[in-house]
Design an enzyme around this catalytic site. Structure first.
Site, PDB file in Angstrom:
ATOM      1  CG  HIS A  31      -0.351  -0.140   2.529  1.00 23.06           C
ATOM      2  ND1 HIS A  31       0.504   0.802   3.046  1.00 23.06           N
ATOM      3  CD2 HIS A  31      -0.471  -1.108   3.489  1.00 23.06           C
ATOM      4  CE1 HIS A  31       0.886   0.445   4.256  1.00 23.06           C
ATOM      5  NE2 HIS A  31       0.328  -0.709   4.553  1.00 23.06           N
ATOM      6  CG  HIS A  34       4.163  -1.506   2.199  1.00 23.77           C
ATOM      7  ND1 HIS A  34       2.875  -1.951   1.978  1.00 23.77           N
ATOM      8  CD2 HIS A  34       4.521  -2.015   3.414  1.00 23.77           C
ATOM      9  CE1 HIS A  34       2.485  -2.708   2.987  1.00 23.77           C
ATOM     10  NE2 HIS A  34       3.466  -2.750   3.873  1.00 23.77           N
ATOM     11  CB  CYS A 140       0.901  -8.466  18.488  1.00 24.98           C
ATOM     12  SG  CYS A 140       0.160  -7.856  16.948  1.00 24.98           S
ATOM     13  CB  CYS A 143       3.767  -6.761  16.168  1.00 25.20           C
ATOM     14  SG  CYS A 143       2.790  -5.253  16.184  1.00 25.20           S
ATOM     15  CB  CYS A 163      -1.602  -5.296  19.033  1.00 25.81           C
ATOM     16  SG  CYS A 163      -0.240  -4.487  18.162  1.00 25.81           S
ATOM     17  CG  HIS A 166      -1.372  -5.011  13.896  1.00 26.71           C
ATOM     18  ND1 HIS A 166      -0.109  -5.104  14.450  1.00 26.71           N
ATOM     19  CD2 HIS A 166      -1.209  -5.085  12.558  1.00 26.71           C
ATOM     20  CE1 HIS A 166       0.774  -5.258  13.482  1.00 26.71           C
ATOM     21  NE2 HIS A 166       0.145  -5.222  12.330  1.00 26.71           N
ATOM     22  CE  LYS A 314       1.691   1.400  10.184  1.00 30.98           C
ATOM     23  NZ  LYS A 314       2.257   0.201  10.808  1.00 30.98           N
ATOM     24  CE  LYS A 317      -3.984  -3.657   0.899  1.00 27.70           C
ATOM     25  NZ  LYS A 317      -5.010  -3.214  -0.043  1.00 27.70           N
TER      26      LYS A 317
END
Length: 539
Positions: A31, A34, A140, A143, A163, A166, A314, A317
């Site tokens: 996405h 990245h 997690c 992570c 987490c 996430h 953030k 996905k």
């Protein structure tokens, strides 16, 4: 008239300028987040190539771990099949689409990586840096990391904890592991940070790491025995290596560690590790400690970029805010995409993506300021001189101011992009110069001067148009690392290559040496660099 840049920053070294991105986890498609880091690394390395330096740019994919295994299982394929599909159909094609000129692409499932990883951890084990123990705690999977209780967020029930990255429930794990003696390296790390204050950037990231290490480090669990998708420990194949310990080593395995000493000596230590701020501790704490234990040099810098945000979250996905880069490039174009994120968001800070801001900058900065300047200069050279660039024989204070402005723009951009990784500041310096050239044309009014048929009037017209074209010559060089396709079109339009050579061969050191564009160059009005945008496509 003459203006000369300071060439002192371009001295070559014996080592390559080696830049790495994080290796990205292939549990899904890439996405904007990245692509943001990868394009930044591409601009940085292209800039250093135009300094005339030896450069090596590495990116790649992280393909082991429980998250990959579960994702592959959910899609009914093996982990290797899942990784192969994502890498070949999504990740590599995106970097090609975005014109990323990486020199290598490392995959952690490649034997050139896994063999060296096993050698590395075996060496640490033999040195007594790794021991066997047990661990339990909140974990997690997203992570791939045990979490400290104080980091967790409250969940839907009293017992559920989330987490903080996430926003998903953590799992409680109990397993027998091998541990790396990370706790022994706290004082050594703090001493290293003090001796190398520029090792971690920006300052906020450095302060975070200092606070974390000052609280005393715990030994690191480096193996997993509850699943098998990973690199087996060479001395105990019931365990696979913790995915982060595996992944971090890509920076040395790709550089020739254990396989090519000459190549390794040229590339290592890395000049810059580019990382997202959420993986800063792995790169600024765990990785340096592992290298210290192995007796290897530490990287020169770890630079953390902020998060791209959508609606205050953030971009990822898992948070359903991932946006495909192709959704933007299909509308704005690849070079505008590369421009926007590094221009609009200061590297190292969080920034929110806005379609409206992108559209406004495209129209104002790219189409109107830059693209229109290139079009009208080419049009006037074509109209008044049949496309043959005239000589500047009547230069004065106005032209000297443009030449001086170029020196300033080149020096500021070189310092900010090449040294400080302040992409927004460096780009701003170049576009301030573009505004200056636009202002110069507005003030000089060559369309009015053209009506003066006297020898003095025609000399003045020729000087104005040469000055503007020469400014565009330098602009093409300065923007080539950022917008290579657009810069190449401009270079061709100016007719620079027959005498000056290809754009890629131009150096930052000589970009501000005034008068390089040859008189008589064939200037043509090519395609519009930044055409008018259509309406925003429907979501």
């Amino acid at each position: 008239m003459a203006a000369t840049a300071d060439h002192s920053t371009t001295e070559a070294s014996n080592s390559a300028y080696y830049v790495t991105t994080p290796i990205y986890y292939v549990n899904d498609r890439p996405h904007l987040g990245h692509a943001y880091t990868t394009v930044a690394g591409d601009v940085l390395t292209r800039w250093h190539r135009q300094r005339g330096e030896k450069v090596w740019y590495l990116t790649g994919t992280d393909e082991h771990g429980q998250k990959i295994m579960r994702t592959a299982d959910a899609h009914g394929v093996t982990p290797q099949e899942w990784c192969d599909k994502l890498v070949e159909e999504e990740w590599k094609p995106l970097w090609q689409h975005l014109n990323v000129a990486n020199d290598d692409f490392i995959r952690t499932t490649q034997q050139r990586h896994t063999d060296r990883v096993q050698e590395f951890v075996q060496d640490l084990f033999d040195k007594g840096e790794i021991y066997k123990g047990g661990y339990e705690g909140p974990y997690c999977v997203g992570c791939e990391e045990y979490k400290l209780p104080g980091e967790l967020l409250p969940g839907a029930t009293e017992d559920e904890k989330l987490c903080p990255v996430h926003k998903k429930p953590v799992e409680w794990l109990e397993e027998e592991n091998y541990f790396f003696r990370l706790s022994a390296y706290g004082p050594k790390l703090l001493e290293f940070y003090a001796e190398n204050p520029d090792f971690i950037a920006p300052a906020s990231a450095r302060n975070e790491v200092l606070r974390f290490v000052e609280q005393d480090l715990k030994d690191l669990s480096i193996s997993r025995s509850t699943f098998n998708w990973g690199v087996p420990l060479p001395w105990d194949e019931k365990h696979v290596l913790y995915v982060w310990v595996d992944a971090l080593q890509n920076y040395i395995t790709a550089a020739g560690y254990g396989s090519d000493p000459e190549r390794f000596a040229e590339l290592w230590p890395a000049s810059v590790h580019l990382v997202g701020k959420d993986i800063l501790r792995f790169h600024a704490v765990i990785w340096p400690a592992m290298l210290m234990a192995a007796g290897l040099p530490l990287p020169k810098r770890v630079v953390a970029n902020g998060w791209l945000m959508v609606g205050g979250e953030k971009m990822s996905k898992s948070n359903l805010t991932g946006i495909s880069p192709q959704q933007l490039t299909s509308h704005f174009g690849v070079d505008a995409y590369r421009y926007y994120f590094l221009r609009a968001i200061p590297f190292g800070t969080d920034g929110s993506f806005s379609w409206e801001d992108f559209s406004a900058r495209y129209t104002s900065e790219l189409a109107n300021d830059f693209g229109n300047l290139a079009s009208r200069v080419a049009a006037m050279v074509g109209k008044y001189y049949e496309g043959s660039l005239p000589a500047a024989t009547a230069a004065g204070a106005a032209e000297q101011a443009v030449a001086d402005g170029l020196v300033t723009a080149a020096q500021v951009a070189d310092r900010k992009i090449g040294e400080e990784l302040d992409f927004a500041g460096g780009i701003a310096a170049v576009f301030e110069f573009i505004k200056q050239v636009n202002g110069y044309l507005t003030e000089q009014e060559p369309w009015k001067v053209a009506k003066d048929t006297s020898e003095e009037g025609q000399a003045r017209l020729a000087t104005i148009l040469y000055t503007a074209a020469e400014a565009l010559r330098a602009t093409a060089v300065l923007l080539n690392p950022l917008m290579p396709a657009t810069a190449e079109k401009l270079w061709e339009s100016l007719g620079a290559e027959p005498e000056l050579g290809p754009l890629a061969a131009q150096t930052i050191a000589t970009v501000a040496d005034w008068g390089r564009l040859p008189v008589g160059a064939t200037v043509t009005k090519g395609e519009i660099l930044f055409p008018r945008l259509e309406e925003k496509p429907a979501a």
